[in-house]
Design a protein around this motif. Structure first.
Motif, PDB file in Angstrom:
ATOM      1  N   MET A  95       0.811  -1.215   0.000  1.00  0.00           N
ATOM      2  CA  MET A  95       0.000   0.000   0.000  1.00  0.00           C
ATOM      3  C   MET A  95       0.849   1.272   0.000  1.00  0.00           C
ATOM      4  SD  MET A  95      -2.980  -1.000   2.747  1.00  0.00           S
ATOM      5  CE  MET A  95      -3.747   0.628   2.559  1.00  0.00           C
ATOM      6  N   LEU A  96       2.146   1.136   0.139  1.00  0.00           N
ATOM      7  CA  LEU A  96       3.027   2.295   0.254  1.00  0.00           C
ATOM      8  C   LEU A  96       3.060   3.081  -1.063  1.00  0.00           C
ATOM      9  CD1 LEU A  96       5.014   3.754   2.129  1.00  0.00           C
ATOM     10  CD2 LEU A  96       6.806   2.203   1.307  1.00  0.00           C
ATOM     11  N   LEU A  97       2.846   4.397  -0.987  1.00  0.00           N
ATOM     12  CA  LEU A  97       2.818   5.263  -2.160  1.00  0.00           C
ATOM     13  C   LEU A  97       3.762   6.441  -2.001  1.00  0.00           C
ATOM     14  CD1 LEU A  97      -1.014   5.554  -2.985  1.00  0.00           C
ATOM     15  CD2 LEU A  97       0.724   4.321  -4.288  1.00  0.00           C
ATOM     16  N   PRO A  98       4.249   7.006  -3.117  1.00  0.00           N
ATOM     17  CA  PRO A  98       5.040   8.236  -3.042  1.00  0.00           C
ATOM     18  C   PRO A  98       4.292   9.319  -2.273  1.00  0.00           C
ATOM     19  CG  PRO A  98       5.149   7.320  -5.252  1.00  0.00           C
ATOM     20  CD  PRO A  98       4.136   6.502  -4.509  1.00  0.00           C
ATOM     21  N   GLY A  99       4.997   9.968  -1.360  1.00  0.00           N
ATOM     22  CA  GLY A  99       4.394  10.992  -0.524  1.00  0.00           C
ATOM     23  C   GLY A  99       4.023  10.515   0.858  1.00  0.00           C
ATOM     24  N   ASP A 100       4.160   9.207   1.147  1.00  0.00           N
ATOM     25  CA  ASP A 100       3.894   8.686   2.485  1.00  0.00           C
ATOM     26  C   ASP A 100       5.099   8.953   3.388  1.00  0.00           C
ATOM     27  OD1 ASP A 100       1.449   7.777   1.683  1.00  0.00           O
ATOM     28  OD2 ASP A 100       2.085   5.695   1.387  1.00  0.00           O
ATOM     29  N   ILE A 101       4.832   9.088   4.701  1.00  0.00           N
ATOM     30  CA  ILE A 101       5.894   9.314   5.685  1.00  0.00           C
ATOM     31  C   ILE A 101       6.232   7.993   6.356  1.00  0.00           C
ATOM     32  CG2 ILE A 101       6.604  10.609   7.723  1.00  0.00           C
ATOM     33  CD1 ILE A 101       6.090  12.322   5.266  1.00  0.00           C
ATOM     34  N   CYS A 102       7.522   7.605   6.319  1.00  0.00           N
ATOM     35  CA  CYS A 102       7.972   6.309   6.828  1.00  0.00           C
ATOM     36  C   CYS A 102       8.749   6.489   8.131  1.00  0.00           C
ATOM     37  CB  CYS A 102       8.860   5.611   5.806  1.00  0.00           C
ATOM     38  SG  CYS A 102       8.044   5.295   4.227  1.00  0.00           S
ATOM     39  N   PHE A 103       8.633   5.467   8.990  1.00  0.00           N
ATOM     40  CA  PHE A 103       9.326   5.458  10.278  1.00  0.00           C
ATOM     41  C   PHE A 103      10.060   4.128  10.428  1.00  0.00           C
ATOM     42  CE2 PHE A 103       5.788   8.341  10.572  1.00  0.00           C
ATOM     43  CZ  PHE A 103       6.261   9.412  11.309  1.00  0.00           C
ATOM     44  N   THR A 104      11.278   4.181  10.957  1.00  0.00           N
ATOM     45  CA  THR A 104      12.098   2.978  11.090  1.00  0.00           C
ATOM     46  C   THR A 104      11.891   2.330  12.459  1.00  0.00           C
ATOM     47  OG1 THR A 104      13.956   4.317  11.830  1.00  0.00           O
ATOM     48  CG2 THR A 104      13.828   3.824   9.478  1.00  0.00           C
ATOM     49  N   THR A 105      12.695   1.330  12.736  1.00  0.00           N
ATOM     50  CA  THR A 105      12.608   0.526  13.951  1.00  0.00           C
ATOM     51  C   THR A 105      12.713   1.376  15.213  1.00  0.00           C
ATOM     52  OG1 THR A 105      13.637  -1.299  12.758  1.00  0.00           O
ATOM     53  CG2 THR A 105      13.613  -1.449  15.159  1.00  0.00           C
ATOM     54  N   SER A 106      11.949   0.973  16.227  1.00  0.00           N
ATOM     55  CA  SER A 106      12.027   1.638  17.525  1.00  0.00           C
ATOM     56  C   SER A 106      12.770   0.742  18.506  1.00  0.00           C
ATOM     57  CB  SER A 106      10.620   1.922  18.070  1.00  0.00           C
ATOM     58  OG  SER A 106      10.684   2.402  19.402  1.00  0.00           O
ATOM     59  N   TYR A 107      13.623   1.355  19.314  1.00  0.00           N
ATOM     60  CA  TYR A 107      14.358   0.616  20.342  1.00  0.00           C
ATOM     61  C   TYR A 107      13.953   1.085  21.739  1.00  0.00           C
ATOM     62  CZ  TYR A 107      17.200  -0.872  16.397  1.00  0.00           C
ATOM     63  OH  TYR A 107      17.613  -1.402  15.196  1.00  0.00           O
ATOM     64  N   LYS A 143      15.616  -0.849   9.275  1.00  0.00           N
ATOM     65  CA  LYS A 143      14.563  -1.116   8.299  1.00  0.00           C
ATOM     66  C   LYS A 143      13.290  -0.360   8.681  1.00  0.00           C
ATOM     67  CE  LYS A 143      12.645  -5.349  10.368  1.00  0.00           C
ATOM     68  NZ  LYS A 143      12.321  -6.768  10.101  1.00  0.00           N
ATOM     69  N   LEU A 144      12.343  -0.311   7.742  1.00  0.00           N
ATOM     70  CA  LEU A 144      11.080   0.371   7.979  1.00  0.00           C
ATOM     71  C   LEU A 144      10.246  -0.400   8.998  1.00  0.00           C
ATOM     72  CD1 LEU A 144       8.771   2.070   5.455  1.00  0.00           C
ATOM     73  CD2 LEU A 144       7.812   0.210   6.843  1.00  0.00           C
ATOM     74  N   SER A 145       9.627   0.344   9.921  1.00  0.00           N
ATOM     75  CA  SER A 145       8.743  -0.259  10.915  1.00  0.00           C
ATOM     76  C   SER A 145       7.284  -0.050  10.536  1.00  0.00           C
ATOM     77  CB  SER A 145       9.017   0.347  12.293  1.00  0.00           C
ATOM     78  OG  SER A 145       8.106  -0.167  13.262  1.00  0.00           O
ATOM     79  N   TYR A 146       6.930   1.172  10.149  1.00  0.00           N
ATOM     80  CA  TYR A 146       5.565   1.478   9.692  1.00  0.00           C
ATOM     81  C   TYR A 146       5.587   2.761   8.880  1.00  0.00           C
ATOM     82  CZ  TYR A 146       5.522   4.793  13.647  1.00  0.00           C
ATOM     83  OH  TYR A 146       5.810   5.807  14.528  1.00  0.00           O
TER      84      TYR A 146
END
Length: 458
Positions: free
Chosen positions: A387-399, A450-453
């Motif tokens: 579902m990921l599209l250009p213009g979406d905001i991505c967040f990586t792994t949380s520790y 890597k991407l988390s959500y």
């Protein structure tokens, strides 16, 4: 018992005397060519087993252990001591058999031929070789040391007009090898003859009985190389070619290395770019004209699963402009009081505000706050990469303290893979100072999580 010892020592002395003085000219895969001195040609570079057509019955003509692991050995001469060199010639000493060479830089396998010729009372073995590099050096290996100063007029190179080519002779391997090098490169597409003369004598006073000539033709010259005109779109992945197709003097084409006068660091700025290329052995300059078409903003973005919001589409269009990205980065650093690090959320938030999300506060500075604010404005969280599209905001792994990074997704590097994507963020310093670059997505590396959500406005 004493008589037996005397006979044995006498036998050993006679055996050593008749072994003879011989040499090897080795044809190597680099700039040095090596060869050798028995009427057979063998190769140890995984060639098919091919037996020599000649039979050598004389012990003085035996050559063993002369080849190396990656060389073709051309054996061409029989040798004996000075005292009896003119009388002792076996009937088969001029026979030369052939095994296809494998040294691509110095040989044209299908065109190399071998024959034998006679000049007056001296029998010469002749080797004919094609496609020889113009800077070719030849290495001649002897089984006994020689005085290099005595070889000046006994090893020569001449052109097809019988004009002698200036060469230098240097010794190696404790005076058992001589390297023949032209003082200037040979001409392209030209015929030459290397002669290893009959009067060569070792330091043990043993004489070359059956000398050799190597007739070789240098590689064809480059006649022309076509200029290049290429048009790409802004932010397309493009690299300057490292090899070009050259039209040769023998009507063939050849792949040649090219060096450009400057590098192409990015394709982010539209315009016309000219690169000048040089090719060794070609006197002209090759021109490459690169046209980068400007990005044309899109009206909508969809992948069949969902359609991007007006804010997401506007964000994508805005960040496709290099100057816009640089302006966002400068503002992010300003919002962080001049700190050039840890500005990913400042960067993403500023870009969103310029795309139309004006209610997003300037103070948003970390991934948890950005996630919370976007949720409060109706943005959705997803982990479904389809579902990921250009213009979406991505967040990586949380520790434990929130995601480690935030960036804007721009497009997949490969539409059939979720491994890598083009994104925009504040980390252009790791990618040639370009905020638009490729990043790992569904896996982590030693330096990038890597991407988390990701989040989008429904």
């Amino acid at each position: 018992m004493k008589n037996f010892i005397k006979r044995f020592l006498l036998f050993c002395g006679i055996y050593m005397l008749v072994q003879g003085f011989h040499y090897t000219t080795v044809l190597a895969s680099d700039n040095l060519d090596k060869s050798s001195a028995k009427p057979t040609i063998t190769s140890t570079t995984n060639l098919p087993n091919t037996s020599s057509n000649s039979t050598d019955n004389s012990s003085e003509n035996t050559l063993s252990g002369q080849t190396t692991s990656d060389e073709n050995t051309v054996s061409t001469a029989n040798l004996s001591s000075v005292q009896n060199s003119s009388e002792e010639k076996s009937t088969d000493e001029n026979t030369v058999s052939k095994v296809d060479p494998t040294s691509a830089q110095s040989l044209s396998n299908e065109n190399d031929t071998y024959d034998a010729s006679t000049s007056q009372n001296t029998t010469y073995n002749t080797i004919i070789k094609s496609s020889t590099p113009t800077n070719k050096s030849w290495k001649i290996e002897f089984n006994e040391p020689v005085d290099i100063n005595s070889l000046k007029d006994k090893i020569k190179v001449v052109d097809k007009s019988n004009t002698e080519i200036p060469i230098t002779l240097s010794s190696a391997d404790n005076n058992k090898s001589v390297i023949v090098t032209p003082t200037a490169n040979y001409d392209y597409d030209s015929d030459y003859t290397l002669t290893i003369g009959e009067d060569i004598v070792s330091l043990y006073n043993r004489k070359l009985k059956n000398p050799t000539v190597v007739k070789f033709k240098t590689v064809p010259s480059i006649v022309s190389i076509d200029d290049i005109n290429t048009t790409i779109n802004q932010e397309d992945n493009y690299s300057l070619p490292t090899k070009l197709s050259a039209n040769m003097s023998d009507n063939s084409t050849s792949s040649v290395d090219v060096s450009w006068d400057k590098a192409l660091s990015m394709t982010s700025i539209p315009g016309n770019y000219v690169f000048k290329g040089t090719v060794e052995g070609y006197s002209k300059t090759v021109t490459l004209q690169l046209t980068i078409n400007p990005f044309v903003p899109v009206q909508s973005i969809s992948n069949g699963t969902r359609t991007q919001s007006a804010i997401g589409t506007s964000l994508y269009n805005y960040l496709m402009n290099y100057d816009n990205r640089q302006s966002v980065l400068e503002r992010a650093i300003e919002l962080h009081d001049g700190d050039t690090s840890n500005n990913c959320v400042y960067f993403a938030s500023e870009a969103l505000r310029r795309a139309g999300l004006t209610d997003l506060p300037d103070y948003v500075a970390n991934t948890l706050t950005l996630t919370s604010k976007l949720q409060s404005m109706g943005w959705q969280i997803s982990t479904d990469l389809s579902m990921l599209l250009p213009g979406d905001i991505c967040f990586t792994t949380s520790y434990g303290n929130g995601p480690t990074h935030a960036y804007t997704f721009m497009k997949w590097a490969d539409p059939n893979s979720y491994d890598y994507a083009y994104i925009c963020d504040n980390q252009g310093y790791d990618y040639g100072d370009n905020a638009y670059h490729i990043r790992n997505i569904d896996f982590e590396t030693s330096t990038k999580d890597k991407l988390s959500y990701f989040m989008y406005l429904a």
